[in-house]
Design a protein around this motif. Structure first.
Motif, PDB file in Angstrom:
ATOM      1  N   ALA A  47       0.856  -1.188   0.000  1.00  0.00           N
ATOM      2  CA  ALA A  47       0.000   0.000   0.000  1.00  0.00           C
ATOM      3  C   ALA A  47       0.892   1.238   0.000  1.00  0.00           C
ATOM      4  CB  ALA A  47      -0.907   0.011   1.225  1.00  0.00           C
ATOM      5  N   ARG A  48       0.455   2.263  -0.691  1.00  0.00           N
ATOM      6  CA  ARG A  48       1.167   3.544  -0.681  1.00  0.00           C
ATOM      7  C   ARG A  48       0.832   4.235   0.644  1.00  0.00           C
ATOM      8  NH1 ARG A  48       5.085   5.278  -3.759  1.00  0.00           N
ATOM      9  NH2 ARG A  48       4.018   5.227  -5.724  1.00  0.00           N
ATOM     10  N   HIS A  49       1.869   4.762   1.314  1.00  0.00           N
ATOM     11  CA  HIS A  49       1.689   5.429   2.604  1.00  0.00           C
ATOM     12  C   HIS A  49       2.158   6.875   2.499  1.00  0.00           C
ATOM     13  CE1 HIS A  49       2.896   6.500   6.769  1.00  0.00           C
ATOM     14  NE2 HIS A  49       1.745   5.907   7.043  1.00  0.00           N
ATOM     15  N   ALA A  50       1.308   7.788   2.930  1.00  0.00           N
ATOM     16  CA  ALA A  50       1.620   9.223   2.958  1.00  0.00           C
ATOM     17  C   ALA A  50       2.021   9.756   1.586  1.00  0.00           C
ATOM     18  CB  ALA A  50       2.689   9.536   4.007  1.00  0.00           C
ATOM     19  N   MET A  51       1.577   9.071   0.535  1.00  0.00           N
ATOM     20  CA  MET A  51       1.802   9.500  -0.849  1.00  0.00           C
ATOM     21  C   MET A  51       3.276   9.434  -1.275  1.00  0.00           C
ATOM     22  SD  MET A  51      -1.372  10.213  -1.567  1.00  0.00           S
ATOM     23  CE  MET A  51      -1.285  10.996  -3.160  1.00  0.00           C
ATOM     24  N   VAL A  52       4.163   8.913  -0.412  1.00  0.00           N
ATOM     25  CA  VAL A  52       5.589   8.964  -0.750  1.00  0.00           C
ATOM     26  C   VAL A  52       6.322   7.635  -0.658  1.00  0.00           C
ATOM     27  CG1 VAL A  52       5.809  11.395  -0.112  1.00  0.00           C
ATOM     28  CG2 VAL A  52       6.269   9.625   1.598  1.00  0.00           C
TER      29      VAL A  52
ATOM     30  N   TRP B 150     -11.339   3.916   5.733  1.00  0.00           N
ATOM     31  CA  TRP B 150     -10.675   4.821   6.676  1.00  0.00           C
ATOM     32  C   TRP B 150      -9.485   5.481   6.009  1.00  0.00           C
ATOM     33  CZ3 TRP B 150      -5.871   5.793   8.501  1.00  0.00           C
ATOM     34  CH2 TRP B 150      -5.777   6.673   9.591  1.00  0.00           C
ATOM     35  N   ASN B 151      -9.290   6.769   6.299  1.00  0.00           N
ATOM     36  CA  ASN B 151      -8.139   7.489   5.791  1.00  0.00           C
ATOM     37  C   ASN B 151      -7.946   8.763   6.587  1.00  0.00           C
ATOM     38  OD1 ASN B 151      -5.921   7.635   4.064  1.00  0.00           O
ATOM     39  ND2 ASN B 151      -7.172   7.010   2.321  1.00  0.00           N
ATOM     40  N   ALA B 152      -6.861   9.441   6.331  1.00  0.00           N
ATOM     41  CA  ALA B 152      -6.577  10.732   6.950  1.00  0.00           C
ATOM     42  C   ALA B 152      -5.988  11.632   5.868  1.00  0.00           C
ATOM     43  CB  ALA B 152      -5.599  10.576   8.108  1.00  0.00           C
ATOM     44  N   ALA B 153      -6.479  12.872   5.827  1.00  0.00           N
ATOM     45  CA  ALA B 153      -5.964  13.840   4.855  1.00  0.00           C
ATOM     46  C   ALA B 153      -4.587  14.325   5.294  1.00  0.00           C
ATOM     47  CB  ALA B 153      -6.923  15.025   4.738  1.00  0.00           C
ATOM     48  N   LEU B 154      -3.735  14.545   4.324  1.00  0.00           N
ATOM     49  CA  LEU B 154      -2.406  15.076   4.609  1.00  0.00           C
ATOM     50  C   LEU B 154      -2.398  16.581   4.429  1.00  0.00           C
ATOM     51  CD1 LEU B 154      -0.230  12.451   2.703  1.00  0.00           C
ATOM     52  CD2 LEU B 154      -0.713  12.544   5.152  1.00  0.00           C
ATOM     53  N   GLU B 155      -1.621  17.255   5.236  1.00  0.00           N
ATOM     54  CA  GLU B 155      -1.514  18.713   5.182  1.00  0.00           C
ATOM     55  C   GLU B 155      -1.054  19.192   3.805  1.00  0.00           C
ATOM     56  OE1 GLU B 155       1.468  21.650   7.370  1.00  0.00           O
ATOM     57  OE2 GLU B 155       0.207  20.523   8.770  1.00  0.00           O
ATOM     58  N   THR B 156      -0.224  18.392   3.157  1.00  0.00           N
ATOM     59  CA  THR B 156       0.319  18.778   1.850  1.00  0.00           C
ATOM     60  C   THR B 156      -0.558  18.316   0.694  1.00  0.00           C
ATOM     61  OG1 THR B 156       1.632  16.756   1.877  1.00  0.00           O
ATOM     62  CG2 THR B 156       2.703  18.764   2.674  1.00  0.00           C
ATOM     63  N   GLY B 157      -1.731  17.753   0.997  1.00  0.00           N
ATOM     64  CA  GLY B 157      -2.619  17.214  -0.022  1.00  0.00           C
ATOM     65  C   GLY B 157      -2.463  15.714  -0.098  1.00  0.00           C
ATOM     66  N   GLY B 158      -3.481  15.061  -0.576  1.00  0.00           N
ATOM     67  CA  GLY B 158      -3.453  13.606  -0.650  1.00  0.00           C
ATOM     68  C   GLY B 158      -3.932  12.976   0.643  1.00  0.00           C
ATOM     69  N   VAL B 159      -3.734  11.672   0.743  1.00  0.00           N
ATOM     70  CA  VAL B 159      -4.226  10.922   1.898  1.00  0.00           C
ATOM     71  C   VAL B 159      -3.127  10.019   2.455  1.00  0.00           C
ATOM     72  CG1 VAL B 159      -6.657  10.968   1.226  1.00  0.00           C
ATOM     73  CG2 VAL B 159      -5.171   9.150   0.361  1.00  0.00           C
TER      74      VAL B 159
END
Length: 185
Positions: A27-32, A158-167
């Motif tokens: 799974a991709r985590h924190a978009m990075v 379930w997810n959480a939004a990231l401050e820089t955009g994305g999830v």
């Protein structure tokens, strides 16, 4: 497609060897970055028909509480009500509904994947890695497979939004299977 004579000798019932198999995911985590995990407790059976691969079948039962991502905190979160609800839904299951030879060592198996009480179709592309007799006299076959799912289709939202955009967690999950199975006498 007609199977080769060598494949015909593989026809029979097989049991997955969990000690030499992996049911895993990415799974991709924190978009990075990618987080990899696996399930440590599962059982499965194969019926291989080497003369007519379309008549082959597979069944897999995975104990969801056996998830292992290398982080006890993350594993605990994945077992919780936010994700797999392992107290309520202890198993993930796959039951094949079709199989086909794609030519060479490539096959495709389709079936029903059940997670959180929701059943959806899944297609797994497989590569036949070979057959051999092990030092203990067991006839073994090996397959490597992959598939992709959108976890939201099974209610895993379930997810959480990231401050820089994305999830925090991707919807797309890559599944991977390294299977060693032993022919039953």
């Amino acid at each position: 497609m007609t199977a080769t004579p060598e494949l015909a000798t593989l026809t029979g019932e097989y049991t997955l060897d969990a000690a030499h198999s992996t049911i895993g995911f990415t799974a991709r985590h924190a978009m990075v970055t990618n987080i990899k995990g696996k399930f440590l407790d599962f059982t499965g059976t194969l019926h291989l028909d080497g003369s007519d691969p379309a008549r082959s079948t597979a069944a897999l039962d995975v104990t969801m509480d056996s998830i292992d991502t290398g982080s006890a905190d993350r594993d605990g979160h994945l077992k919780s009500a936010d994700f797999f609800k392992t107290d309520e839904f202890p198993k993930m299951t796959f039951r094949s509904t079709g199989a086909e030879s794609l030519g060479g060592d490539d096959y495709r198996i389709t079936g029903d994947l059940k997670i959180l009480g929701t059943t959806k179709p899944l297609t797994i592309d497989l590569e036949f890695n070979g057959a051999a007799k092990d030092p203990f006299g067991n006839e073994r076959v090996g397959f490597e497979g992959k598939a992709e799912i959108k976890r939201s289709e099974w209610g895993l939202t379930w997810n959480a939004a990231l401050e820089t955009g994305g999830v925090l967690v991707s919807d797309k999950i890559k599944l991977n299977f390294d299977i060693s199975a032993i022919k039953q006498a």
